[in-house]
Scaffold this active site. Structure first.
Site, PDB file in Angstrom:
ATOM      1  CG  HIS A   1      -8.816   6.031   1.258  1.00 15.74           C
ATOM      2  ND1 HIS A   1      -8.684   5.765  -0.088  1.00 15.74           N
ATOM      3  CD2 HIS A   1      -8.282   4.975   1.903  1.00 15.74           C
ATOM      4  CE1 HIS A   1      -8.089   4.582  -0.238  1.00 15.74           C
ATOM      5  NE2 HIS A   1      -7.830   4.085   0.968  1.00 15.74           N
TER       6      HIS A   1
ATOM      7  NE  ARG B   1      -4.587   5.613   2.986  1.00  8.50           N
ATOM      8  CZ  ARG B   1      -5.063   4.729   3.812  1.00  8.50           C
ATOM      9  NH1 ARG B   1      -5.620   5.118   4.933  1.00  8.50           N
ATOM     10  NH2 ARG B   1      -4.978   3.467   3.544  1.00  8.50           N
TER      11      ARG B   1
ATOM     12  NE  ARG C   1      -5.068   5.174   9.442  1.00  5.78           N
ATOM     13  CZ  ARG C   1      -5.460   4.217   8.600  1.00  5.78           C
ATOM     14  NH1 ARG C   1      -4.870   3.037   8.630  1.00  5.78           N
ATOM     15  NH2 ARG C   1      -6.438   4.427   7.757  1.00  5.78           N
TER      16      ARG C   1
ATOM     17  CG  HIS D   1      -9.923   6.242   5.205  1.00  5.14           C
ATOM     18  ND1 HIS D   1     -10.870   5.283   4.918  1.00  5.14           N
ATOM     19  CD2 HIS D   1      -8.790   5.560   5.502  1.00  5.14           C
ATOM     20  CE1 HIS D   1     -10.331   4.082   5.029  1.00  5.14           C
ATOM     21  NE2 HIS D   1      -9.077   4.210   5.404  1.00  5.14           N
TER      22      HIS D   1
ATOM     23  CD  GLU E   1      -2.992  -1.091   2.281  1.00  6.03           C
ATOM     24  OE1 GLU E   1      -4.115  -1.523   2.068  1.00  6.03           O
ATOM     25  OE2 GLU E   1      -2.607  -0.700   3.401  1.00  6.03           O
TER      26      GLU E   1
HETATM   27  P1  FAD Z   1     -14.287   0.765  15.688  1.00  7.53           P
HETATM   28  O1  FAD Z   1     -14.006  -0.499  15.005  1.00  7.53           O
HETATM   29  O2  FAD Z   1     -14.804   1.883  14.865  1.00  7.53           O
HETATM   30  O3  FAD Z   1     -15.329   0.421  16.823  1.00  7.53           O
HETATM   31  C1  FAD Z   1     -15.920   1.440  17.601  1.00  7.53           C
HETATM   32  C2  FAD Z   1     -16.864   0.789  18.568  1.00  7.53           C
HETATM   33  O4  FAD Z   1     -17.311   1.764  19.508  1.00  7.53           O
HETATM   34  C3  FAD Z   1     -18.112   0.223  17.913  1.00  7.53           C
HETATM   35  O5  FAD Z   1     -18.449  -0.986  18.541  1.00  7.53           O
HETATM   36  C4  FAD Z   1     -19.170   1.275  18.236  1.00  7.53           C
HETATM   37  O6  FAD Z   1     -20.482   0.761  18.291  1.00  7.53           O
HETATM   38  C5  FAD Z   1     -18.714   1.713  19.607  1.00  7.53           C
HETATM   39  N1  FAD Z   1     -19.213   3.038  20.006  1.00  7.53           N
HETATM   40  C6  FAD Z   1     -19.014   4.228  19.408  1.00  7.53           C
HETATM   41  N2  FAD Z   1     -19.640   5.194  20.091  1.00  7.53           N
HETATM   42  C7  FAD Z   1     -20.239   4.588  21.144  1.00  7.53           C
HETATM   43  C8  FAD Z   1     -21.066   5.032  22.196  1.00  7.53           C
HETATM   44  N3  FAD Z   1     -21.416   6.322  22.345  1.00  7.53           N
HETATM   45  N4  FAD Z   1     -21.514   4.132  23.091  1.00  7.53           N
HETATM   46  C9  FAD Z   1     -21.204   2.799  22.983  1.00  7.53           C
HETATM   47  N5  FAD Z   1     -20.431   2.331  21.998  1.00  7.53           N
HETATM   48  C10 FAD Z   1     -19.959   3.215  21.097  1.00  7.53           C
HETATM   49  N6  FAD Z   1      -7.264   0.251   8.993  1.00  7.53           N
HETATM   50  C11 FAD Z   1      -6.287  -0.642   8.742  1.00  7.53           C
HETATM   51  O7  FAD Z   1      -5.347  -0.776   9.525  1.00  7.53           O
HETATM   52  N7  FAD Z   1      -6.349  -1.401   7.614  1.00  7.53           N
HETATM   53  C12 FAD Z   1      -7.348  -1.300   6.706  1.00  7.53           C
HETATM   54  O8  FAD Z   1      -7.378  -2.014   5.704  1.00  7.53           O
HETATM   55  C13 FAD Z   1      -8.374  -0.353   6.946  1.00  7.53           C
HETATM   56  N8  FAD Z   1      -9.394  -0.192   6.059  1.00  7.53           N
HETATM   57  C14 FAD Z   1     -10.405   0.651   6.377  1.00  7.53           C
HETATM   58  C15 FAD Z   1     -11.503   0.744   5.517  1.00  7.53           C
HETATM   59  C16 FAD Z   1     -12.579   1.538   5.831  1.00  7.53           C
HETATM   60  C17 FAD Z   1     -13.748   1.638   4.902  1.00  7.53           C
HETATM   61  C18 FAD Z   1     -12.556   2.297   7.034  1.00  7.53           C
HETATM   62  C19 FAD Z   1     -13.705   3.182   7.397  1.00  7.53           C
HETATM   63  C20 FAD Z   1     -11.457   2.226   7.887  1.00  7.53           C
HETATM   64  C21 FAD Z   1     -10.387   1.410   7.568  1.00  7.53           C
HETATM   65  N9  FAD Z   1      -9.286   1.290   8.412  1.00  7.53           N
HETATM   66  C22 FAD Z   1      -8.306   0.402   8.134  1.00  7.53           C
HETATM   67  C23 FAD Z   1      -9.290   1.960   9.714  1.00  7.53           C
HETATM   68  C24 FAD Z   1      -9.682   0.955  10.801  1.00  7.53           C
HETATM   69  O9  FAD Z   1     -10.717   0.141  10.310  1.00  7.53           O
HETATM   70  C25 FAD Z   1     -10.130   1.639  12.064  1.00  7.53           C
HETATM   71  O10 FAD Z   1      -9.239   2.641  12.440  1.00  7.53           O
HETATM   72  C26 FAD Z   1     -10.235   0.633  13.217  1.00  7.53           C
HETATM   73  O11 FAD Z   1     -11.026  -0.457  12.824  1.00  7.53           O
HETATM   74  C27 FAD Z   1     -10.817   1.298  14.430  1.00  7.53           C
HETATM   75  O12 FAD Z   1     -11.081   0.305  15.391  1.00  7.53           O
HETATM   76  P2  FAD Z   1     -11.617   0.740  16.816  1.00  7.53           P
HETATM   77  O13 FAD Z   1     -11.737  -0.515  17.603  1.00  7.53           O
HETATM   78  O14 FAD Z   1     -10.816   1.844  17.363  1.00  7.53           O
HETATM   79  O15 FAD Z   1     -13.057   1.348  16.514  1.00  7.53           O
HETATM   80  C1  SIN Z   2      -7.445   0.650   2.358  1.00  4.26           C
HETATM   81  O1  SIN Z   2      -7.690  -0.542   2.215  1.00  4.26           O
HETATM   82  O2  SIN Z   2      -7.121   1.426   1.456  1.00  4.26           O
HETATM   83  C2  SIN Z   2      -7.531   1.186   3.722  1.00  4.26           C
HETATM   84  C3  SIN Z   2      -6.305   0.860   4.443  1.00  4.26           C
HETATM   85  C4  SIN Z   2      -6.223   1.704   5.657  1.00  4.26           C
HETATM   86  O3  SIN Z   2      -7.050   2.575   5.875  1.00  4.26           O
HETATM   87  O4  SIN Z   2      -5.278   1.495   6.417  1.00  4.26           O
END
Ligand code: FAD
Ligand code: SIN
Length: 530
Positions: free
Chosen positions: A239, A287, A383, A348, A115
């Site tokens: 993104h 990015r 990032r 993103h 990537e």
């Molecule tokens: P999240 O997975 O967002 O979980 C948040 C949790 O908090 C959820 O359960 C939600 O319900 C809960 N929550 C929120 N507010 C409240 C509230 N008020 N009360 C109770 N619960 C609450 N990163 C990578 O490293 N590789 C990738 O390939 C990648 N691809 C991505 C593709 C997309 C489309 C997106 C949007 C992001 C991508 N990212 C990627 C980023 C990555 O997915 C996120 O940064 C990561 O998953 C965040 O995880 P988290 O556990 O911090 O939060």
């Molecule tokens: C992607 O698959 O392009 C997202 C990867 C990331 O957000 O880290």
């Protein structure tokens, strides 16, 4: 006053990668409650496509990954945090394999894709839907664990702190949360000796975002209101390649498409324009560089989108690497094996957040935090792709380990006042919420987007001031709903972003302002203190 309360050893807010990693580790000794808003799979984790970065190839080194992370982060990263995460990446991948995540393999070894910003192939993945596989494996393990209780449909509103003790104290220790039960409409008190915040990012503060509906910055806003410092909120990642489609608004086209040879073209001139913006790294520049190039082409030529083309690769290769995207696009009448994909930049990832140290401790006693709602120092001003799931695993575990190590010294929960809803009524003007929500997302996109100016930021700050009173009045008068909780947090997140952006008088990484295009010699975090 109503009293709906429950007490646990540890409370985790969020069921994504960060929250569930922490919960699984904590559950080796303690009883854990995991709360999530809406569905248990509603966070960004389930949506991740590209994969997880880790040094696994013999020709690669930790030092390479550290350097790539700090180059992408424009020097604003904290070297200790970067080393901390990157050297733990291989162990995190091992644990995910043990949990049954079916990463792609080639001749028995993990397949590594590439990537933007990575000098080597180092992204482990499950086709182009890595997040879903990770979410499923973590959730399955958590649901099977007798020490973990999972409750979806709970919207955390605010932390319970010393101020909510029956014997009031201003000390600020966190004892859990007040959370709306989305089914009954009642506010419950969930108390615990330790709380882990893992509530994800604030992407939905922008009109166009790849993030799911619930990414409204709740965790960051709650942390701020309770007195925790928040840092680098101006560093919002856009993104470069979100699908442009009038019906499907937030479908990501993974960066791995460019990693496997995808090229960007101006649909009018046919020019492969990255040559002009970053001739060496081209489409695999970090990015921020590619997103700004796409934005520039769109604005300069008055386009609706630019083209991302991988049709020069064999059709089987494209379908094999990107089955989810291929299927989705075919459903919309786009055959990516034969024609280019129309794409636009979209918000993103939230690089800033609640400040945490290497033990995932926040400023507030009793509160740890991990994942996208935090600013750990790993990402700096931008990032590096696929470093964020990794951060969730490493800091989720760090939080759990620190709580386990200090458990015997953590005080028991004192008597807490229940949530008071005696002075509120049901709202008869839901339209206010919808209108304000749309307004915030529009002005944030137009005034606080990829390219900024002081004048536009001041315009946004002015709008925020006007909305603040209106939303607080509404919040004070009516019974809370998830929409209202989110609107209040969305505005708080917008305020933190704009304040931070106005504070930074330089351009660095994701923060580009035409009024200060130069980069200062010495990188400095923007730290806001409540
Ligand atoms: P999240 O997975 O967002 O979980 C948040 C949790 O908090 C959820 O359960 C939600 O319900 C809960 N929550 C929120 N507010 C409240 C509230 N008020 N009360 C109770 N619960 C609450 N990163 C990578 O490293 N590789 C990738 O390939 C990648 N691809 C991505 C593709 C997309 C489309 C997106 C949007 C992001 C991508 N990212 C990627 C980023 C990555 O997915 C996120 O940064 C990561 O998953 C965040 O995880 P988290 O556990 O911090 O939060
Ligand atoms: C992607 O698959 O392009 C997202 C990867 C990331 O957000 O880290």
């Amino acid at each position: 006053m109503t009293n709906h309360s429950a007490q646990h050893d540890v409370l985790v807010i969020g069921s994504g990668a960060a929250g569930l990693t922490a919960a699984l580790e904590l559950a080796t000794r303690l009883r854990v409650l995991v709360l999530a808003k809406g569905s248990l799979t509603g966070g960004s984790t389930a949506w991740a496509q590209g994969g997880i970065a880790a040094v696994l190839d013999a020709g690669d080194t930790f030092e390479n990954h550290i350097r790539d992370t700090m180059v992408a982060g424009a020097g604003l990263n904290d070297r200790d945090a970067v080393e901390f995460v990157i050297t733990r990446a291989p162990e995190s991948i091992d644990r995910l394999c043990e949990l049954g995540v079916p990463f792609n393999r080639e001749s028995g070894d993990l397949h590594l894709t590439r990537e933007g910003g990575h000098s080597h192939r180092r992204i482990v993945h499950v086709d182009d839907a890595t997040g879903w596989a990770v979410q499923e494996a973590l959730l399955k393990a958590a649901e099977a664990n007798p020490n973990i209780t999972m409750l979806g449909g709970r919207s955390a509103i605010d932390f319970i702190t010393d101020r909510h003790r029956e014997k009031f104290s201003a000390a600020g220790r966190v004892w859990g949360v007040y959370a709306l039960n989305e089914e009954t409409g009642h506010v419950e008190s969930h108390t615990a000796r330790a709380t882990v915040l893992a509530a994800g990012g604030a992407g939905r503060v922008y009109q166009f975002s790849t993030a799911p509906r619930g990414a409204t910055g709740d965790g960051i806003a709650m942390g701020w209101r309770a007195g925790a410092r928040v840092s680098n909120m101006e560093m919002m990642q856009f993104h470069p390649t979100c699908l442009y489609n009038l019906e499907v608004k937030n479908f990501l086209i993974t960066e791995a498409v460019r990693g496997e040879g995808g090229r960007l073209f101006n649909p009018v001139t046919g020019e492969r324009y990255m040559e002009k913006y970053d001739p060496e790294r081209m489409e695999l520049a970090p990015r921020d560089v590619v997103a700004r190039a796409n934005d520039d082409q769109i604005k300069r030529y008055g386009l609706d989108y630019v083209h991302l083309d991988i049709s020069h690769q064999p059709a089987d290769f494209v379908k094999g690497h990107f089955p989810t995207i291929y299927e989705k696009l075919m459903g919309l009448g786009i055959d990516m094996t034969k024609e280019p994909i129309p794409v636009v930049p979209a918000q993103h990832y939230t690089c800033g957040g609640v400040v945490v140290d290497l033990n995932a401790r926040t400023d507030l006693p009793g509160l740890w935090a991990a994942g996208e709602c935090t600013e750990s120092g790993l990402h700096g001003a931008n990032r590096l792709a696929s470093n964020s799931l990794l951060e969730c695993f490493v800091y989720g575990e760090a939080a759990a380990d620190d709580i386990l190590a200090r458990w015997d010294d953590l005080e028991p929960v004192p008597a807490i006042l229940p949530w008071d809803e005696s002075r509120v009524t049901d709202s008869d003007e839901e339209v206010v919420i919808k209108q304000n929500w749309t307004e915030i997302r529009r002005f944030m996109w137009n005034y606080v987007g990829i390219v900024r100016t002081t004048k536009r930021l001041e315009r946004a700050a002015h709008r925020i001031e006007l909305l603040k009173q209106e939303i607080e009045d509404y919040y004070g008068a009516f019974r809370v709903t998830t929409d209202l909780i989110e609107l209040r947090n969305l505005l708080q997140a917008a305020e933190l972003i704009v304040k931070s952006a106005l504070h930074r008088k330089e351009s660095r990484g994701l923060h580009y302002t035409m009024d200060y295009p130069e980069t200062d010699e010495v990188p400095k975090d923007t730290v806001l203190v409540p």
